[in-house]
Design a protein around this motif. Structure first.
Motif, mmCIF file in Angstrom:
data_model
loop_
_atom_site.group_PDB
_atom_site.id
_atom_site.type_symbol
_atom_site.label_atom_id
_atom_site.label_comp_id
_atom_site.label_asym_id
_atom_site.label_seq_id
_atom_site.Cartn_x
_atom_site.Cartn_y
_atom_site.Cartn_z
ATOM 1 N N ASN A 162 31.008 8.149 0.627
ATOM 2 C CA ASN A 162 32.258 8.828 0.242
ATOM 3 C C ASN A 162 33.400 7.833 0.083
ATOM 4 O O ASN A 162 34.226 7.957 -0.828
ATOM 5 C CB ASN A 162 32.620 9.882 1.283
ATOM 6 N N LEU A 163 33.441 6.830 0.977
ATOM 7 C CA LEU A 163 34.524 5.852 0.926
ATOM 8 C C LEU A 163 34.410 4.969 -0.318
ATOM 9 O O LEU A 163 35.421 4.607 -0.926
ATOM 10 C CB LEU A 163 34.513 4.985 2.186
ATOM 11 N N THR A 164 33.216 4.650 -0.717
ATOM 12 C CA THR A 164 33.005 3.806 -1.895
ATOM 13 C C THR A 164 33.618 4.428 -3.143
ATOM 14 O O THR A 164 34.183 3.729 -3.997
ATOM 15 C CB THR A 164 31.501 3.570 -2.124
ATOM 16 N N ALA A 165 33.541 5.746 -3.228
ATOM 17 C CA ALA A 165 34.025 6.450 -4.421
ATOM 18 C C ALA A 165 35.429 7.038 -4.250
ATOM 19 O O ALA A 165 35.937 7.699 -5.156
ATOM 20 C CB ALA A 165 33.050 7.577 -4.771
ATOM 21 N N ALA A 166 36.088 6.775 -3.111
ATOM 22 C CA ALA A 166 37.357 7.432 -2.802
ATOM 23 C C ALA A 166 38.537 6.814 -3.541
ATOM 24 O O ALA A 166 38.556 5.617 -3.836
ATOM 25 C CB ALA A 166 37.609 7.374 -1.299
ATOM 26 N N SER A 167 39.539 7.629 -3.812
ATOM 27 C CA SER A 167 40.819 7.161 -4.338
ATOM 28 C C SER A 167 41.612 6.530 -3.195
ATOM 29 O O SER A 167 41.238 6.670 -2.027
ATOM 30 C CB SER A 167 41.611 8.340 -4.907
ATOM 31 N N ALA B 237 32.095 -3.069 -2.306
ATOM 32 C CA ALA B 237 31.248 -2.596 -3.404
ATOM 33 C C ALA B 237 32.037 -1.940 -4.523
ATOM 34 O O ALA B 237 31.474 -1.623 -5.582
ATOM 35 C CB ALA B 237 30.210 -1.598 -2.875
ATOM 36 N N ARG B 238 33.321 -1.700 -4.330
ATOM 37 C CA ARG B 238 34.109 -1.008 -5.354
ATOM 38 C C ARG B 238 34.298 -1.859 -6.600
ATOM 39 O O ARG B 238 34.406 -3.069 -6.531
ATOM 40 C CB ARG B 238 35.492 -0.630 -4.791
ATOM 41 N N GLN C 107 42.573 6.362 2.744
ATOM 42 C CA GLN C 107 43.379 6.433 3.960
ATOM 43 C C GLN C 107 42.932 7.600 4.828
ATOM 44 O O GLN C 107 42.762 7.464 6.042
ATOM 45 C CB GLN C 107 44.856 6.585 3.582
ATOM 46 N N GLN C 108 42.733 8.733 4.224
ATOM 47 C CA GLN C 108 42.374 9.935 4.968
ATOM 48 C C GLN C 108 40.978 9.827 5.575
ATOM 49 O O GLN C 108 40.769 10.166 6.743
ATOM 50 C CB GLN C 108 42.446 11.160 4.056
ATOM 51 N N LEU C 109 40.023 9.331 4.799
ATOM 52 C CA LEU C 109 38.645 9.219 5.287
ATOM 53 C C LEU C 109 38.550 8.280 6.488
ATOM 54 O O LEU C 109 37.909 8.595 7.498
ATOM 55 C CB LEU C 109 37.733 8.716 4.166
ATOM 56 N N ILE C 110 39.194 7.124 6.376
ATOM 57 C CA ILE C 110 39.135 6.159 7.481
ATOM 58 C C ILE C 110 39.851 6.712 8.705
ATOM 59 O O ILE C 110 39.356 6.585 9.835
ATOM 60 C CB ILE C 110 39.738 4.813 7.056
#
Length: 391
Positions: free
Chosen positions: A38-43, A390-391, A48-51
Motif C-alpha cells: 500500500n505504501l509503495t503506491a501511496a500518494s 521502489a517508487r 503520511q497517514q499510512l506510516i
C-alpha cells in the motif's frame, strides 16, 4: 589463551526473560502484511497517514523518514515525538560514517588500508589477544574480515560504570562481556563491532584525539552535518540546540536491553561501531555525498574512499548477491553492477535503516533513511525503506 568469561548474570537474564519474551511475542502487534504494498503506491498524503497509523499500532513513539532524489531538497516526515533537530542513536549506521572518517585519517597519514596497523596502536597489546599475532589491516576491520569477536554491544546505562576504548576491548567490566579475540578465520566475513572498536582506537592513537573530535574535524563539519555527533556520553543540556529523542524500550535480554528505557538511552563508548547521534536528514546528506563521490562528483569525501566503501568485498552469506564493503552492505545485480547500498542498526531501544539506489541512465540516485526509537520499529523500518526506494 584468552580467558572467556561466561557470566552467570546473562544466563539468569535469559532464563528469567524467556517467559516474558514468549508472551510478548504472542501479544505484540505485528506489521500489516499489506503495508509495504500500500505504501509503495501511496500518494504523499496517504504516505503520511499510512506510516502514522502503522507506527501508532506498533507502539513506535518517534519515527523520522528522509528521502532524497538526486539533487532535490530532502523530503522529511516526522511521527510521534520525532521532529526536526531531534537526534536519535542510529546504532550500526555509525559504521558507514566511521569508516569514512577512519579512511580519511589513513589517507592523510599515508597509511594504506592493507597495511598491518598493529604497531601503530600503543595503548593495547594486540599480540596478547587471542589471534592477535597475525597482521590486522583497516580493510579487514572495516569489512568484518579479521575474524574478530564481539558482533555487537548492548551499551551501558547512563548512571553506571562506563569503560574507555581500551577497556572495552581488553577488559570490559561486566560479566556478560569478554575480552575481544581474533579467533575467527581471517578473510571470512564475521560481523564484528569489536573490529570497529579496534579501528576506532587506531584513529584515536594516531591523531591523539577522541573519536568524536576526529569525526567533527574531518567529516561532520566540512560536510555540513550539524545535526550529528559521536560524543558519548551526551546529555540533553550538552547538545543544544539539538534535542535528544530518547528511546522507549522494556527490559529485553534478547534485544540487548538490560534496563527499561522511558525516553532514555544507553551510552556507547564503542563510538565507531554504534555511537552516532544524528537525524534522518543529516544521515541522508551523508549517504548522498558518499554515492555522489563514488560516481565521480567528489565533495568532502574523496572519490577513491567512497569507491572503496561501496565496492563489493566480502560475501556475507545473507543472500546470493549480498556483500559487505567498508561500512556498508552492498547488494549486486549479478554482473550488472550495484543494485543497492544499505545498512541497518539496532541499539538499546533504537532501530535505524538506510538504503540507496545508485543513479542509472534512466533514474536519479535515491536515498531513504528511517530512524526510530523503539525496537518494535524494526520491520516497519524495512517496509518503509523497501516501499519508498521502489517508487
Amino acid at each position: 589463551m584468552t580467558k572467556k568469561r561466561i557470566g552467570i548474570g546473562i544466563i539468569l537474564a535469559i532464563v528469567l526473560g524467556a517467559g516474558a519474551f514468549i508472551i510478548a511475542g504472542i501479544l505484540e502487534p505485528s506489521l500489516d502484511p499489506d503495508f509495504e504494498r500500500n505504501l509503495t503506491a501511496a500518494s504523499p498524503t496517504e504516505t503520511q497517514q499510512l506510516i502514522a497509523e502503522e507506527a501508532e499500532k506498533l507502539g513506535v513513539t518517534a519515527l523520522s523518514v528522509t528521502v532524497i532524489d538526486g539533487d532535490s531538497d530532502p523530503q522529511n516526515l516526522y511521527f510521534g515525538r520525532a521532529h526536526e533537530g531531534g537526534v536519535m542513536q542510529v546504532a550500526s549506521l555509525s559504521k558507514a560514517v566511521a569508516s569514512t572518517v577512519i579512511l580519511m585519517v589513513a589517507e592523510a597519514r599515508s597509511v594504506g588500508i592493507d597495511d598491518d596497523i598493529r604497531d601503530q596502536i600503543r595503548s593495547l597489546d594486540i599480540a596478547s589477544l587471542e589471534g592477535g599475532d597475525r597482521p590486522i589491516t583497516l580493510r579487514q576491520l572495516l569489512s568484518h574480515t579479521t575474524g574478530a569477536s564481539q558482533s555487537g554491544y548492548p551499551g551501558y546505562p547512563r548512571y553506571g560504570e562506563v569503560p574507555d576504548t581500551v577497556d572495552v576491548i581488553n577488559a570490559p567490566p561486566r560479566l556478560i562481556e569478554s575480552q575481544l579475540t581474533f579467533d575467527g578465520e581471517p578473510g571470512k566475513f564475521r560481523y564484528s563491532g569489536g573490529g570497529y572498536t579496534i579501528a576506532q582506537l587506531w584513529a584515536e592513537e594516531v591523531t591523539g584525539k577522541p573519536f568524536e573530535a576526529i569525526a567533527e574535524e574531518v567529516l561532520l563539519a566540512p560536510l555540513g552535518m550539524n545535526q550529528s555527533t559521536f560524543t558519548q556520553p551526551v546529555e540533553r543540556d550538552g547538545i543544544a540546540p539539538l534535542e535528544i529523542v530518547g528511546a522507549d524500550a522494556g527490559f529485553d535480554p534478547f534485544g540487548g536491553v538490560f534496563s527499561s528505557l522511558d525516553d532514555d538511552w544507553h551510552i556507547y563508548p564503542e563510538k565507531a561501531a554504534a555511537g552516532l547521534w544524528t537525524t534522518s536528514q543529516d544521515y541522508a546528506r551523508f549517504v548522498a555525498a558518499v554515492m555522489d563521490a563514488a560516481a565521480g562528483a567528489e565533495n568532502t569525501i574523496p572519490t577513491q574512499i567512497a569507491s572503496e566503501m561501496i565496492k563489493p568485498f566480502a560475501k556475507t552469506g545473507w543472500g546470493p548477491d549480498s556483500y559487505y564493503g567498508l561500512g556498508v552492505m552492498v547488494t549486486t545485480a549479478g554482473d550488472s553492477g550495484i543494485l543497492e547500498v544499505s545498512h541497518t542498526g539496532a541499539n538499546a531501544g533504537y532501530r535505524s535503516l538506510f538504503v540507496v539506489q545508485p543513479a542509472t541512465d534512466d533514474t536519479e540516485r535515491r536515498v531513504v533513511v528511517v530512524s526510530a526509537n523503539t525496537a518494535s520499529a524494526q520491520y516497519l523500518n524495512k517496509a518503509i525503506g523497501d516501499a519508498l526506494i521502489a517508487r
